[in-house]
Design an enzyme around this catalytic site. Structure first.
Site, PDB file in Angstrom:
ATOM      1  N   ASP A 107      14.816   2.432  -5.154  1.00 31.03           N
ATOM      2  CA  ASP A 107      15.959   1.602  -4.928  1.00 31.03           C
ATOM      3  C   ASP A 107      16.616   0.945  -5.997  1.00 31.03           C
ATOM      4  O   ASP A 107      17.701   1.065  -6.643  1.00 31.03           O
ATOM      5  CB  ASP A 107      15.773   0.847  -3.625  1.00 31.03           C
ATOM      6  CG  ASP A 107      17.204   0.912  -3.138  1.00 31.03           C
ATOM      7  OD1 ASP A 107      17.649   1.747  -2.739  1.00 31.03           O
ATOM      8  OD2 ASP A 107      17.393  -0.451  -2.824  1.00 31.03           O
ATOM      9  N   ASP A 137       6.563   3.861  -0.749  1.00 31.08           N
ATOM     10  CA  ASP A 137       7.078   3.226   0.566  1.00 31.08           C
ATOM     11  C   ASP A 137       8.029   4.478   1.311  1.00 31.08           C
ATOM     12  O   ASP A 137       8.176   4.171   2.464  1.00 31.08           O
ATOM     13  CB  ASP A 137       8.138   2.172   0.125  1.00 31.08           C
ATOM     14  CG  ASP A 137       7.282   0.851  -0.772  1.00 31.08           C
ATOM     15  OD1 ASP A 137       6.307   1.056  -0.441  1.00 31.08           O
ATOM     16  OD2 ASP A 137       8.227   0.304  -1.361  1.00 31.08           O
TER      17      ASP A 137
HETATM   18  O1  F6P Z   1       7.450  -0.612  -3.836  1.00 27.61           O
HETATM   19  C1  F6P Z   1       6.073  -0.312  -3.881  1.00 27.61           C
HETATM   20  C2  F6P Z   1       5.149  -1.357  -3.942  1.00 27.61           C
HETATM   21  O2  F6P Z   1       3.897  -0.889  -3.725  1.00 27.61           O
HETATM   22  C3  F6P Z   1       5.472  -1.918  -2.308  1.00 27.61           C
HETATM   23  O3  F6P Z   1       4.787  -1.252  -1.253  1.00 27.61           O
HETATM   24  C4  F6P Z   1       4.723  -3.374  -2.606  1.00 27.61           C
HETATM   25  O4  F6P Z   1       5.387  -4.133  -1.440  1.00 27.61           O
HETATM   26  C5  F6P Z   1       5.357  -3.826  -3.864  1.00 27.61           C
HETATM   27  O5  F6P Z   1       5.334  -2.469  -4.475  1.00 27.61           O
HETATM   28  C6  F6P Z   1       4.321  -4.294  -4.836  1.00 27.61           C
HETATM   29  O6  F6P Z   1       4.665  -4.841  -5.911  1.00 27.61           O
HETATM   30  P1  F6P Z   1       3.918  -5.185  -7.211  1.00 27.61           P
HETATM   31  O7  F6P Z   1       3.417  -4.333  -7.989  1.00 27.61           O
HETATM   32  O8  F6P Z   1       5.188  -5.807  -7.869  1.00 27.61           O
HETATM   33  O9  F6P Z   1       2.973  -6.232  -6.736  1.00 27.61           O
END
Ligand code: F6P
Length: 336
Positions: A107, A137
């Protein structure tokens, strides 16, 4: 007059997802086969701002279809959120002579893509920007499916199956927190597939007594001595749920937060196939001047949807599937 598409850029942005490499490969191979030059933009939108480019040809994407992660690296760029940052990105596009950009991500990636295409148009630039949905997601409104979801589900399922062995041996309760950001798609599919005792998702307000306590008690009365609770990260903290179970049921659960392991690994057949089809469609949309769109999967078909419209679409959560899960987790042991 509309310009012919001669050179395009491809980037991956936001959280990585298994299958992103397969999408990059498809974009490059499809472009090259039609005489279009391809440039890889590294580290997402920030790579466009900082002119972090690599030349790509059909060979540079060999042997990546089976690899998790992304060969182009990925990032979330704060600078790109500002018009000044996007001005620098547009200057890079001009310098490189890009006619279009394919952005693979979620998104946030698409919101960036829309802002860039609007700013390009306001500056009189003919730049087409196409999005390909890739996130574990599965939370993109316009597409029933996003690249990476299937592999992430399989990874989580494999981990939970292993947890079950030790949980069963010790007759314990396991609380497993899965990713999904604000959405419960991952938790729902994983919960259904592992036969969880209970699944907590953000789309459904938590009724702790009915959704957790009663399910454990009924399972216990039916003879079960181990319990698996799957919690979507958006539904609350697994540690808090464990504490409440301990207080209200008197058992001592173990907590596992699966975390980023769900984003890794070799993509499944489904992710490789969809990524390949979406990469192909993204280039076709540009050639046929349907740029500024998001490629999507709808009822098994790969389509493209105008970007502004695509970003306004909301995916209804599959409550019917959740209700099925609820009836499959129901145990008839009498509580009184
Ligand atoms: O959007 C993908 C995702 O893995 C989500 O499921 C999770 O909340 C987020 O990204 C984690 O992000 P980061 O890699 O910044 O910790």
């Amino acid at each position: 007059m509309e310009r012919e598409i001669r050179r395009i850029g491809v980037l991956t942005s936001g959280g990585d997802a298994p299958g992103m490499n397969a999408a990059v490969r498809a974009v490059v191979r499809c472009a090259v086969s039609q005489g279009i030059e391809c440039v890889g933009i590294r580290r997402g939108w920030s790579g466009l701002i900082n002119s972090d480019f690599i030349r790509m040809d059909a060979t540079s994407v060999s042997h990546i279809i089976n690899k998790g992660g992304t060969m182009l690296y990925t990032a979330r760029s704060k600078e790109f959120m500002d018009a000044a940052g996007r001005d620098r990105a547009l200057a890079s596009c001009k310098l490189l002579g890009l006619d279009g950009i394919v952005a693979v991500g979620g998104d946030g990636t698409f919101r960036g893509a829309l802002a860039l295409s609007r700013q390009a148009a306001a500056n009189g630039m003919d730049l087409q920007v196409v999005g390909i949905p890739a996130t574990i997601d599965n939370d993109i409104g316009c597409s029933h499916y996003t690249i990476g979801f299937d592999t992430a589900c399989n990874t989580a399922i494999e981990c939970i199956d292993k947890l079950r062995d030790t949980m069963q041996s010790h007759e314990r309760c396991s609380i497993v927190e899965v990713m999904g950001r604000h959405a419960g798609y991952l938790a729902l599919t994983v919960g259904l597939s592992v036969g969880a005792t209970a699944v907590l998702i953000p789309e459904r307000e938590l009724d702790f007594e009915n959704d957790v306590v009663e399910k454990i008690r009924r399972a216990r009365l039916a003879g079960t001595t181990h319990y698996m609770i799957v919690v979507a990260e958006g539904a609350g903290s697994a540690m808090d749920i464990a504490k409440r179970i301990n207080e209200e049921v008197g058992i001592d659960p173990r907590v596992t937060v699966l975390g980023h392991i769900q984003r890794g690994g070799s993509p499944s057949a489904r992710d490789r196939e969809i990524a390949s089809l979406m990469g192909y469609e993204a280039v076709q949309a540009m050639i046929e001047r349907r740029g500024n769109c998001v490629v999507a999967e709808q009822d098994g078909k790969i389509v493209d949807i105008e970007m502004e419209k695509a970003l306004q679409m909301v995916k209804p959560f599959d409550m019917e599937k959740y209700d099925i899960l609820q009836s499959l987790t129901h145990r008839s042991g009498s509580l009184r």
